[in-house]
Enzyme design. Structure first.
Site, PDB file in Angstrom:
ATOM      1  N   ILE A  34      -0.621 -21.886  41.504  1.00 15.56           N
ATOM      2  CA  ILE A  34      -0.217 -21.210  40.267  1.00 15.56           C
ATOM      3  C   ILE A  34      -0.894 -21.826  39.033  1.00 15.56           C
ATOM      4  O   ILE A  34      -1.044 -21.159  38.001  1.00 15.56           O
ATOM      5  CB  ILE A  34       1.324 -21.259  40.131  1.00 15.56           C
ATOM      6  CG1 ILE A  34       1.834 -20.135  39.247  1.00 15.56           C
ATOM      7  CG2 ILE A  34       1.812 -22.605  39.635  1.00 15.56           C
ATOM      8  CD1 ILE A  34       3.350 -19.960  39.304  1.00 15.56           C
ATOM      9  N   GLU A  99       4.388 -33.105  43.604  1.00 15.65           N
ATOM     10  CA  GLU A  99       5.426 -32.360  42.873  1.00 15.65           C
ATOM     11  C   GLU A  99       6.364 -31.625  43.817  1.00 15.65           C
ATOM     12  O   GLU A  99       7.548 -31.486  43.534  1.00 15.65           O
ATOM     13  CB  GLU A  99       4.777 -31.279  41.987  1.00 15.65           C
ATOM     14  CG  GLU A  99       4.112 -31.780  40.736  1.00 15.65           C
ATOM     15  CD  GLU A  99       3.356 -30.642  40.039  1.00 15.65           C
ATOM     16  OE1 GLU A  99       3.714 -29.456  40.237  1.00 15.65           O
ATOM     17  OE2 GLU A  99       2.412 -30.958  39.316  1.00 15.65           O
ATOM     18  N   VAL A 100       5.798 -31.080  44.874  1.00 17.70           N
ATOM     19  CA  VAL A 100       6.589 -30.218  45.759  1.00 17.70           C
ATOM     20  C   VAL A 100       6.769 -30.929  47.103  1.00 17.70           C
ATOM     21  O   VAL A 100       5.781 -31.230  47.788  1.00 17.70           O
ATOM     22  CB  VAL A 100       5.896 -28.853  45.968  1.00 17.70           C
ATOM     23  CG1 VAL A 100       6.752 -27.971  46.873  1.00 17.70           C
ATOM     24  CG2 VAL A 100       5.644 -28.171  44.632  1.00 17.70           C
ATOM     25  N   HIS A 104       1.694 -29.832  51.916  1.00 19.95           N
ATOM     26  CA  HIS A 104       0.718 -28.811  51.570  1.00 19.95           C
ATOM     27  C   HIS A 104      -0.657 -29.453  51.463  1.00 19.95           C
ATOM     28  O   HIS A 104      -0.779 -30.603  51.068  1.00 19.95           O
ATOM     29  CB  HIS A 104       1.079 -28.088  50.266  1.00 19.95           C
ATOM     30  CG  HIS A 104       1.426 -28.995  49.136  1.00 19.95           C
ATOM     31  ND1 HIS A 104       2.651 -29.622  49.038  1.00 19.95           N
ATOM     32  CD2 HIS A 104       0.722 -29.395  48.061  1.00 19.95           C
ATOM     33  CE1 HIS A 104       2.678 -30.359  47.942  1.00 19.95           C
ATOM     34  NE2 HIS A 104       1.517 -30.253  47.332  1.00 19.95           N
ATOM     35  N   HIS A 106      -4.223 -28.974  49.568  1.00 21.19           N
ATOM     36  CA  HIS A 106      -4.968 -28.296  48.510  1.00 21.19           C
ATOM     37  C   HIS A 106      -6.400 -28.096  48.981  1.00 21.19           C
ATOM     38  O   HIS A 106      -7.008 -29.020  49.538  1.00 21.19           O
ATOM     39  CB  HIS A 106      -5.042 -29.160  47.244  1.00 21.19           C
ATOM     40  CG  HIS A 106      -3.734 -29.471  46.598  1.00 21.19           C
ATOM     41  ND1 HIS A 106      -3.277 -28.824  45.468  1.00 21.19           N
ATOM     42  CD2 HIS A 106      -2.779 -30.394  46.895  1.00 21.19           C
ATOM     43  CE1 HIS A 106      -2.115 -29.327  45.102  1.00 21.19           C
ATOM     44  NE2 HIS A 106      -1.789 -30.284  45.941  1.00 21.19           N
TER      45      HIS A 106
HETATM   46  P1  5GP Z   1       1.442 -31.479  44.485  1.00 20.36           P
HETATM   47  O1  5GP Z   1       1.335 -32.175  43.173  1.00 20.36           O
HETATM   48  O2  5GP Z   1       2.856 -31.541  45.033  1.00 20.36           O
HETATM   49  O3  5GP Z   1       0.429 -31.961  45.481  1.00 20.36           O
HETATM   50  O4  5GP Z   1       1.060 -29.967  44.242  1.00 20.36           O
HETATM   51  C1  5GP Z   1       1.963 -28.940  44.073  1.00 20.36           C
HETATM   52  C2  5GP Z   1       1.189 -27.757  43.592  1.00 20.36           C
HETATM   53  O5  5GP Z   1       2.018 -26.612  43.680  1.00 20.36           O
HETATM   54  C3  5GP Z   1       0.741 -27.865  42.130  1.00 20.36           C
HETATM   55  O6  5GP Z   1      -0.678 -27.827  42.079  1.00 20.36           O
HETATM   56  C4  5GP Z   1       1.397 -26.671  41.456  1.00 20.36           C
HETATM   57  O7  5GP Z   1       0.573 -26.046  40.504  1.00 20.36           O
HETATM   58  C5  5GP Z   1       1.713 -25.746  42.623  1.00 20.36           C
HETATM   59  N1  5GP Z   1       2.861 -24.891  42.405  1.00 20.36           N
HETATM   60  C6  5GP Z   1       4.075 -25.265  41.938  1.00 20.36           C
HETATM   61  N2  5GP Z   1       4.918 -24.222  41.908  1.00 20.36           N
HETATM   62  C7  5GP Z   1       4.218 -23.158  42.383  1.00 20.36           C
HETATM   63  C8  5GP Z   1       4.548 -21.793  42.595  1.00 20.36           C
HETATM   64  O8  5GP Z   1       5.665 -21.330  42.340  1.00 20.36           O
HETATM   65  N3  5GP Z   1       3.575 -20.983  43.103  1.00 20.36           N
HETATM   66  C9  5GP Z   1       2.323 -21.466  43.412  1.00 20.36           C
HETATM   67  N4  5GP Z   1       1.445 -20.590  43.888  1.00 20.36           N
HETATM   68  N5  5GP Z   1       1.985 -22.751  43.226  1.00 20.36           N
HETATM   69  C10 5GP Z   1       2.911 -23.596  42.720  1.00 20.36           C
END
Ligand code: 5GP
Length: 123
Positions: A34, A99-100, A104, A106
């Site tokens: 997103i 964050e999530v 996942h 990337h």
């Molecule tokens: P992290 O920092 O956990 O590795 O990455 C989480 C990613 O999830 C971030 O790059 C963020 O932009 C993405 N993200 C968070 N919420 C959403 C969402 O509701 N939809 C999508 N498509 N991506 C999300």
């Protein structure tokens, strides 16, 4: 860390939050980030409830592990990045700014991606 069923990706998997599905099979789902950090930025997630790579490695079945790995390869290829190249990233924990809390991967591409890390070892 226990799996939180209220995390955003769990909601996406349940269809409670929309996403643009780029790839889906029995084991994995891929959709654009997103908040893209590169010209092309896609997330690939396993369908099972796993917080991190270590959690996935410890508890996922061979089929789930193969499914995620194959999905990442297929998605990167479908993004047209085989010749130009791309970067894979999986964050875990506070130092990585995860964050999530649902595993996942990337996929970044479509431009020069610079050096491996944006921070120096002193940061
Ligand atoms: P992290 O920092 O956990 O590795 O990455 C989480 C990613 O999830 C971030 O790059 C963020 O932009 C993405 N993200 C968070 N919420 C959403 C969402 O509701 N939809 C999508 N498509 N991506 C999300």
């Amino acid at each position: 860390m226990a799996y939180d069923r209220d995390n955003i990706f769990a909601k996406i998997l349940r269809g409670e939050i929309p996403c643009k599905k780029l790839y889906e099979d029995e084991h994995a789902l891929a959709f654009p980030d997103i908040n893209p950090q590169a010209r092309q930025h896609v997330l690939v997630i396993p369908k099972g409830e796993y917080v991190s790579w270590a959690d996935f490695a410890a508890r996922a079945s061979e089929q789930e592990i193969a499914g995620l790995v194959r999905a990442v390869g297929k998605v990167a290829k479908a993004m047209g990045l085989e010749d130009s190249g791309y970067r894979l990233l999986a964050n875990h924990g506070p130092d990585s700014h995860q964050e999530v809390p649902h595993l996942h991967v990337h996929i970044f591409g479509g431009q020069k991606l610079g050096r491996m890390l944006a921070v120096t070892r002193e940061d």
